[in-house]
Scaffold this active site. Structure first.
Site, mmCIF file in Angstrom:
data_model
loop_
_atom_site.group_PDB
_atom_site.id
_atom_site.type_symbol
_atom_site.label_atom_id
_atom_site.label_comp_id
_atom_site.label_asym_id
_atom_site.label_seq_id
_atom_site.Cartn_x
_atom_site.Cartn_y
_atom_site.Cartn_z
ATOM 1 N N GLN A 189 -0.862 12.477 -36.555
ATOM 2 C CA GLN A 189 0.527 12.937 -36.530
ATOM 3 C C GLN A 189 0.760 14.077 -35.538
ATOM 4 O OE1 GLN A 189 0.537 12.969 -41.122
ATOM 5 N NE2 GLN A 189 2.674 12.582 -40.631
ATOM 6 N N HIS A 227 -7.161 10.212 -42.814
ATOM 7 C CA HIS A 227 -5.738 10.388 -43.107
ATOM 8 C C HIS A 227 -4.974 9.210 -42.489
ATOM 9 C CE1 HIS A 227 -2.490 13.437 -44.258
ATOM 10 N NE2 HIS A 227 -1.848 12.347 -43.896
ATOM 11 N N ASN A 244 -7.182 10.677 -47.722
ATOM 12 C CA ASN A 244 -5.851 11.172 -48.032
ATOM 13 C C ASN A 244 -5.011 10.104 -48.729
ATOM 14 O OD1 ASN A 244 -3.612 13.218 -47.537
ATOM 15 N ND2 ASN A 244 -2.719 11.357 -46.665
ATOM 16 N N GLU A 245 -4.483 10.463 -49.880
ATOM 17 C CA GLU A 245 -3.600 9.575 -50.637
ATOM 18 C C GLU A 245 -4.219 8.196 -50.870
ATOM 19 O OE1 GLU A 245 0.378 9.824 -48.964
ATOM 20 O OE2 GLU A 245 0.636 11.827 -49.794
HETATM 21 C C1 GCO Z 1 1.050 12.017 -46.757
HETATM 22 C C2 GCO Z 1 1.255 12.067 -45.677
HETATM 23 C C3 GCO Z 1 1.866 12.765 -44.615
HETATM 24 C C4 GCO Z 1 3.332 12.556 -44.546
HETATM 25 C C5 GCO Z 1 4.038 13.359 -45.586
HETATM 26 C C6 GCO Z 1 5.522 13.299 -45.464
HETATM 27 O O1 GCO Z 1 -0.175 12.381 -46.904
HETATM 28 O O2 GCO Z 1 1.890 11.476 -47.430
HETATM 29 O O3 GCO Z 1 0.033 12.632 -45.645
HETATM 30 O O4 GCO Z 1 1.168 12.189 -43.570
HETATM 31 O O5 GCO Z 1 3.748 12.950 -43.294
HETATM 32 O O6 GCO Z 1 3.692 12.912 -46.839
HETATM 33 O O7 GCO Z 1 6.007 12.045 -45.793
#
Ligand code: GCO
Length: 408
Positions: free
Chosen positions: A19, A113, A157-158
């Site tokens: 990003q 990520h 991440n997530e």
């Molecule tokens: C996330 C995302 C980010 C997004 C943010 C905003 O981990 O969800 O890591 O990359 O940019 O959530 O939507």
């Protein structure tokens, strides 16, 4: 109502390599952004050139009084071909960690990520259990090179976002033409197409969880004392009367499974932006009268408190707010968001929750994936024509809080 945060509390902002860095050409996302029928609003391009400008960027974060910085290392740069590790890329991230420490910012590193090397997709991507091994191998190499400079590691991440995307947003598929073109460009078939964001099956969920567990083992083998966790996207899932069963079913699918997988971790990273309401028929949109953000989310900053409490209850491990913030062009709204959100974090601490840090999303306005550069989550604005950075008033407010380690 307490306003004081514990000693050693981590105050920071978060970014993700793709990003902000620019020109992540070996990644699957880069390929997908450049298809004729791409679902991306625009390509990431130079992004905010954080790849080269990180020393100045870190100086700004230091000026704002943060003591930590969560950023990600890019797998596609470190392992651009299967099994070929780039020492130059690893050295680049080592310099970043050194610069971060020199600016008083303890590095919290994310190893994945959303973006992956292109070659992973041709091997079946996140649907194929082989990727768990490959990801763990990469995690071991990164830890060997950077572990001595790292405060904590977020493996993936997530972990739940692919499942969320499949169940909530991409039920109709991501566009058949796009998938055909992307599969071809990435040397796979539409049936086996599974870059992270598109890996929404139950099988992929299990692959992602296995990848986290195997990576954790590889990291611990290199550095047993390094704290390791995953991060999870959590909205405050609320039930209206009659909606409890549906809410619980969705919450099990989208949160519990992943929180349960984190029970042996050192911490869980909670990433919260809003709430979601459920009725008997399923998800309800924003409530009438509640303001929405650039993302179409309800303005609901107190969601972070609710999700921290839920994560603690299910995972039973220490917590870190690894992302929290708002996409808006109105910086006054951002300030109001952080004020309410931080009060709800302080209330959690007061109630005895073990919250170790707070990372605002995001340090800078940046590439918001499919939506391109339009949504602005940054505490610092970036003019992408000149790459000029401008600190926003909300950042000044957060800066005072971080410096004082208390709500002011
Ligand atoms: C996330 C995302 C980010 C997004 C943010 C905003 O981990 O969800 O890591 O990359 O940019 O959530 O939507």
């Amino acid at each position: 109502m307490s306003n004081v945060f514990p000693e050693g509390f981590l105050w920071g902002t978060a970014t993700a390599a793709h990003q902000v860095e620019g020109n992540n050409t070996h990644s699957d996302f880069w390929a997908m952004e450049h298809l004729p029928d791409t679902v991306f609003a625009e390509p990431s391009g130079d992004a905010i050139d954080h790849y080269h400008r990180y020393p100045e960027d870190m100086a700004l974060l230091q000026e704002l009084g943060f003591n930590s910085y969560r950023f990600s290392v890019e797998w596609a740069r470190i392992e651009p071909e299967d099994g070929r590790f780039s020492t130059a890329a690893l050295d680049h991230y080592r310099r970043m960690c050194e610069a971060s420490l020199a600016h008083g910012l303890k590095p919290v590193l994310t190893y994945h990520h959303f973006t992956s090397p292109r070659w992973t997709v041709s091997q079946g991507g996140w649907n194929n259990m082989v990727i768990a091994e490959k990801f763990a191998r990469y995690a071991g190499v990164v830890t060997q090179h950077l572990g001595d400079l790292t405060e904590a590691v977020c493996t993936i991440n997530e972990v739940n976002i692919p499942r969320m995307a499949a169940m909530l947003w991409m039920a109709d598929g991501a566009g058949d033409t796009f998938v055909q073109q992307a599969a071809q460009a990435l040397h796979t078939t539409p049936e086996q197409f599974a870059p992270f964001m598109f890996a929404g099956s139950v099988q992929a969920r299990d692959v992602i969880i296995a990848a986290h567990h195997q990576a954790r083992a590889a990291i611990k083998a290199e550095r047993p004392s390094l704290p390791v966790g995953l991060t999870i996207a959590m909205s405050d899932m609320q039930a209206l009367p009659g909606g409890e069963a549906e809410r619980d079913r969705m919450r099990w699918e989208l949160q519990d499974v992943f929180l349960e997988a984190a029970r042996e971790d050192d911490f869980v990273g909670v990433q919260t932006y809003t709430r979601e309401r459920y009725g008997a028929e399923g998800g309800l949109g924003p409530e009438e009268g509640v303001a929405t953000t650039q993302m179409g989310y309800e303005f609901w900053p107190q969601a972070i408190g609710a999700t921290l409490r839920y994560a603690s209850e299910v995972a039973g491990v220490p917590l870190m707010v690894t992302e929290n913030g708002i996409g808006t062009t109105d910086d006054g709204r951002r300030l109001a968001y952080y004020q309410t959100a931080l009060q709800s974090v302080a209330d959690c601490l007061q109630d005895g929750l073990d919250v170790r840090g707070y990372f605002a999303w995001s340090a800078f306005d940046n590439f918001e994936w499919m939506l391109g550069y339009r949504p602005t989550f940054g505490l610092i604005a970036v003019d992408r024509a000149t790459q000029q950075r401008t600190i926003k008033p909300s950042a000044r407010w957060l800066s005072q809080v971080a410096k004082a380690n208390r709500l002011v």
